[in-house]
Design a protein around this motif. Sequence first.
Motif, mmCIF file in Angstrom:
data_model
loop_
_atom_site.group_PDB
_atom_site.id
_atom_site.type_symbol
_atom_site.label_atom_id
_atom_site.label_comp_id
_atom_site.label_asym_id
_atom_site.label_seq_id
_atom_site.Cartn_x
_atom_site.Cartn_y
_atom_site.Cartn_z
ATOM 1 N N PHE A 37 0.844 -1.197 0.000
ATOM 2 C CA PHE A 37 0.000 0.000 0.000
ATOM 3 C C PHE A 37 0.875 1.241 0.000
ATOM 4 O O PHE A 37 2.066 1.193 0.323
ATOM 5 C CB PHE A 37 -0.909 0.021 1.239
ATOM 6 N N GLU A 38 0.268 2.351 -0.377
ATOM 7 C CA GLU A 38 0.936 3.650 -0.297
ATOM 8 C C GLU A 38 -0.012 4.640 0.363
ATOM 9 O O GLU A 38 -1.206 4.659 0.062
ATOM 10 C CB GLU A 38 1.328 4.166 -1.684
ATOM 11 N N ILE A 39 0.542 5.444 1.258
ATOM 12 C CA ILE A 39 -0.234 6.498 1.912
ATOM 13 C C ILE A 39 0.490 7.821 1.706
ATOM 14 O O ILE A 39 1.708 7.923 1.922
ATOM 15 C CB ILE A 39 -0.450 6.197 3.403
ATOM 16 N N ASN A 40 -0.256 8.834 1.267
ATOM 17 C CA ASN A 40 0.305 10.155 0.990
ATOM 18 C C ASN A 40 -0.043 11.118 2.118
ATOM 19 O O ASN A 40 -1.083 10.996 2.765
ATOM 20 C CB ASN A 40 -0.251 10.712 -0.324
ATOM 21 N N PHE A 41 0.824 12.097 2.306
ATOM 22 C CA PHE A 41 0.612 13.125 3.318
ATOM 23 C C PHE A 41 0.376 14.466 2.635
ATOM 24 O O PHE A 41 0.777 14.677 1.486
ATOM 25 C CB PHE A 41 1.822 13.247 4.253
ATOM 26 N N GLY A 42 -0.247 15.373 3.349
ATOM 27 C CA GLY A 42 -0.487 16.701 2.820
ATOM 28 C C GLY A 42 0.795 17.499 2.662
ATOM 29 O O GLY A 42 1.812 17.218 3.294
ATOM 30 N N HIS A 43 0.747 18.522 1.795
ATOM 31 C CA HIS A 43 1.899 19.398 1.574
ATOM 32 C C HIS A 43 2.036 20.368 2.751
ATOM 33 O O HIS A 43 1.048 20.920 3.235
ATOM 34 C CB HIS A 43 1.729 20.173 0.268
ATOM 35 N N LEU A 44 3.262 20.585 3.163
ATOM 36 C CA LEU A 44 3.551 21.434 4.316
ATOM 37 C C LEU A 44 4.586 22.488 3.963
ATOM 38 O O LEU A 44 5.566 22.192 3.254
ATOM 39 C CB LEU A 44 4.101 20.592 5.478
ATOM 40 N N ASP A 45 4.414 23.699 4.478
ATOM 41 C CA ASP A 45 5.437 24.722 4.298
ATOM 42 C C ASP A 45 6.464 24.691 5.429
ATOM 43 O O ASP A 45 7.251 25.618 5.584
ATOM 44 C CB ASP A 45 4.802 26.114 4.191
ATOM 45 N N ASP A 46 6.460 23.616 6.199
ATOM 46 C CA ASP A 46 7.437 23.381 7.266
ATOM 47 C C ASP A 46 8.110 22.043 6.972
ATOM 48 O O ASP A 46 7.561 20.984 7.247
ATOM 49 C CB ASP A 46 6.727 23.359 8.622
ATOM 50 N N GLY A 47 9.324 22.106 6.380
ATOM 51 C CA GLY A 47 10.007 20.880 5.984
ATOM 52 C C GLY A 47 10.311 19.959 7.142
ATOM 53 O O GLY A 47 10.233 18.726 7.012
ATOM 54 N N MET A 48 10.658 20.527 8.289
ATOM 55 C CA MET A 48 10.960 19.702 9.452
ATOM 56 C C MET A 48 9.727 18.934 9.912
ATOM 57 O O MET A 48 9.798 17.736 10.230
ATOM 58 C CB MET A 48 11.476 20.580 10.592
ATOM 59 N N ARG A 49 8.614 19.617 9.923
ATOM 60 C CA ARG A 49 7.381 18.957 10.346
ATOM 61 C C ARG A 49 6.991 17.857 9.359
ATOM 62 O O ARG A 49 6.482 16.802 9.747
ATOM 63 C CB ARG A 49 6.261 19.982 10.466
ATOM 64 N N ALA A 50 7.229 18.092 8.074
ATOM 65 C CA ALA A 50 6.934 17.071 7.065
ATOM 66 C C ALA A 50 7.754 15.814 7.326
ATOM 67 O O ALA A 50 7.241 14.687 7.228
ATOM 68 C CB ALA A 50 7.211 17.616 5.667
ATOM 69 N N ALA A 51 9.034 15.974 7.664
ATOM 70 C CA ALA A 51 9.883 14.823 7.977
ATOM 71 C C ALA A 51 9.449 14.173 9.287
ATOM 72 O O ALA A 51 9.493 12.935 9.425
ATOM 73 C CB ALA A 51 11.348 15.256 8.046
ATOM 74 N N ASP A 52 9.036 14.977 10.255
ATOM 75 C CA ASP A 52 8.492 14.428 11.504
ATOM 76 C C ASP A 52 7.309 13.520 11.205
ATOM 77 O O ASP A 52 7.182 12.426 11.768
ATOM 78 C CB ASP A 52 8.039 15.556 12.439
ATOM 79 N N TRP A 53 6.427 13.980 10.338
ATOM 80 C CA TRP A 53 5.247 13.186 9.983
ATOM 81 C C TRP A 53 5.659 11.830 9.421
ATOM 82 O O TRP A 53 5.093 10.798 9.802
ATOM 83 C CB TRP A 53 4.419 13.924 8.930
ATOM 84 N N ALA A 54 6.628 11.826 8.501
ATOM 85 C CA ALA A 54 7.059 10.563 7.892
ATOM 86 C C ALA A 54 7.629 9.624 8.942
ATOM 87 O O ALA A 54 7.334 8.417 8.936
ATOM 88 C CB ALA A 54 8.091 10.842 6.800
ATOM 89 N N ALA A 55 8.436 10.145 9.852
ATOM 90 C CA ALA A 55 9.038 9.312 10.887
ATOM 91 C C ALA A 55 7.977 8.749 11.829
ATOM 92 O O ALA A 55 7.964 7.544 12.134
ATOM 93 C CB ALA A 55 10.072 10.125 11.667
ATOM 94 N N LEU A 56 7.081 9.604 12.287
ATOM 95 C CA LEU A 56 6.050 9.160 13.231
ATOM 96 C C LEU A 56 5.062 8.205 12.583
ATOM 97 O O LEU A 56 4.568 7.279 13.237
ATOM 98 C CB LEU A 56 5.305 10.381 13.780
ATOM 99 N N PHE A 57 4.785 8.410 11.298
ATOM 100 C CA PHE A 57 3.866 7.509 10.602
ATOM 101 C C PHE A 57 4.403 6.081 10.574
ATOM 102 O O PHE A 57 3.647 5.120 10.756
ATOM 103 C CB PHE A 57 3.622 8.008 9.180
ATOM 104 N N CYS A 58 5.693 5.934 10.333
ATOM 105 C CA CYS A 58 6.282 4.588 10.311
ATOM 106 C C CYS A 58 6.101 3.901 11.660
ATOM 107 O O CYS A 58 5.761 2.702 11.713
ATOM 108 C CB CYS A 58 7.762 4.667 9.957
ATOM 109 N N ARG A 59 6.295 4.621 12.728
ATOM 110 C CA ARG A 59 6.159 4.019 14.062
ATOM 111 C C ARG A 59 4.710 3.621 14.341
ATOM 112 O O ARG A 59 4.430 2.496 14.774
ATOM 113 C CB ARG A 59 6.653 4.981 15.138
ATOM 114 N N SER A 60 3.787 4.524 14.097
ATOM 115 C CA SER A 60 2.393 4.221 14.413
ATOM 116 C C SER A 60 1.843 3.127 13.507
ATOM 117 O O SER A 60 1.061 2.279 13.949
ATOM 118 C CB SER A 60 1.529 5.485 14.311
ATOM 119 N N THR A 61 2.246 3.102 12.258
ATOM 120 C CA THR A 61 1.749 2.095 11.313
ATOM 121 C C THR A 61 2.176 0.699 11.720
ATOM 122 O O THR A 61 1.385 -0.258 11.659
ATOM 123 C CB THR A 61 2.238 2.424 9.887
ATOM 124 N N ARG A 62 3.409 0.549 12.136
ATOM 125 C CA ARG A 62 3.863 -0.764 12.610
ATOM 126 C C ARG A 62 3.082 -1.193 13.841
ATOM 127 O O ARG A 62 2.712 -2.366 13.991
ATOM 128 C CB ARG A 62 5.374 -0.731 12.889
#
Length: 448
Positions: free
Chosen positions: A215-240
């Motif tokens: 599967f693939e899950i997309n995230f919304g566009h953010l004008d805060d690059g750090m927060r966008a990377a935070d989202w990717a990291a946290l998503f991996c943890r919660s998904t597992r």
Amino acid sequence: MKSHASTLLAEVRTFRQNHPDVRYVDLIALDIPGHFYGKRYPIEMLEKVAAGSPLKLPQNAVLLGVQGGLFKIGDYCFNDGDPDANRRLVPGTLKPVSWESQPLGQMLITSDGTEAPIEFEPREVLAKVLERLQHKGIHPVVAFELEFYLFDKKLDNGLPQFARDPLSDDADDQPNLHIERLSRFSEVLDGMAQTAKDQGIDITVITAEIGPGQFEINFGHLDDGMRAADWAALFCRSTRGVALKHGYRASFMAKPYLQYPGSGMHVHVSLYDGAGNNLLAAHQQQPLRHAVAGCLELLPHCMPIFSPNHNAFRRLGGTVNAATRASWGFEDRDACVRIPESDPRNLRIEHRLASADANPYLVLAAILVGLEHGLEARREPIAPLNEDRSSGSDFPLEMLDAVRAMQHHAVLRDKLGAEFVEVYCENKRQDHLAFQQEIHAREYRWFL
């Protein structure tokens, strides 16, 4: 400083009011291989930290290998006394954890923004890149897309088994893009999406990918690059965590099956000035071409970041949309750097090379450095794949070659930090050598 502490304190107290049954909070950060490390704090102690009490963890926790071991890297780990380093709480990241058996919270911590940031901490590396771009009047807007596989919770002699179709109890072993797969696995997918939203992550499109259980899950566009990377990291943890709760095993492993597509981390990036104008669209999109050229020039030297382990290199040149050469193209998913069709306001690149298990902070940092370098050098890119299907430049397809290409590259040492490049390359080299220190059963079959 007092205002910052009062904001954090208010966040913790509000969390306690809304979640009175939570007694502990995991304070977590991402290490170099992309694993979370940290400590579990009583909620009362977290309130003290929010009010200004020191928060310290071993500096060398960032240097852990894939299996959690410490490598001798320069004077780190064995000749430095294993010192502590200050961390700080990341505001806005205190959220409930719903996939554990007991009520729990989690909150990101980081060394960036402290008096002595850890130069090789992934979040600090990205922070420096974003700060430099900010000073240049460049404001990235970022969106991640992550692919992953669902497997049966139980392994078969250490090997993954296909996820069981909850309706038929048969193995979901048919690769497809059918919408019915989303329906069949809706309970676990809905749980993943809702849990991500509970973490503050903007989940958008969910796709059943080509691989079985992929599967693939997309995230919304953010004008805060750090927060966008935070989202990717946290998503991996919660998904597992959610997958295990539903009887599955979710994995972002780059290439779990040789015969099926690997899992990638696709990153969309556009660049704006302070007035909100898209920098890539100016002057008949000439800056876009320069940015693409910079990305392609640095790509071969960033391979240890985009393909961070032995398995990730297996994904390259695979069955679907995974290139073996640095290339670009308009609306072309065979390219490493794809230019999606869009209006000038939303013109962007989609960087498609990184594996899903790469470190999102470092992937974004490397992409932004490539864009920055391209805008500065103002070179023309090679022909796009739309004009020449054989267009592209070679990049390393093996870890030790990739490390050699990265370690002494002047632009990367300047823009990502020489200390980070040295530490990261040595970490990858030693992880790779450690991986080789086991004789596989196939060797006995072939050579005994």
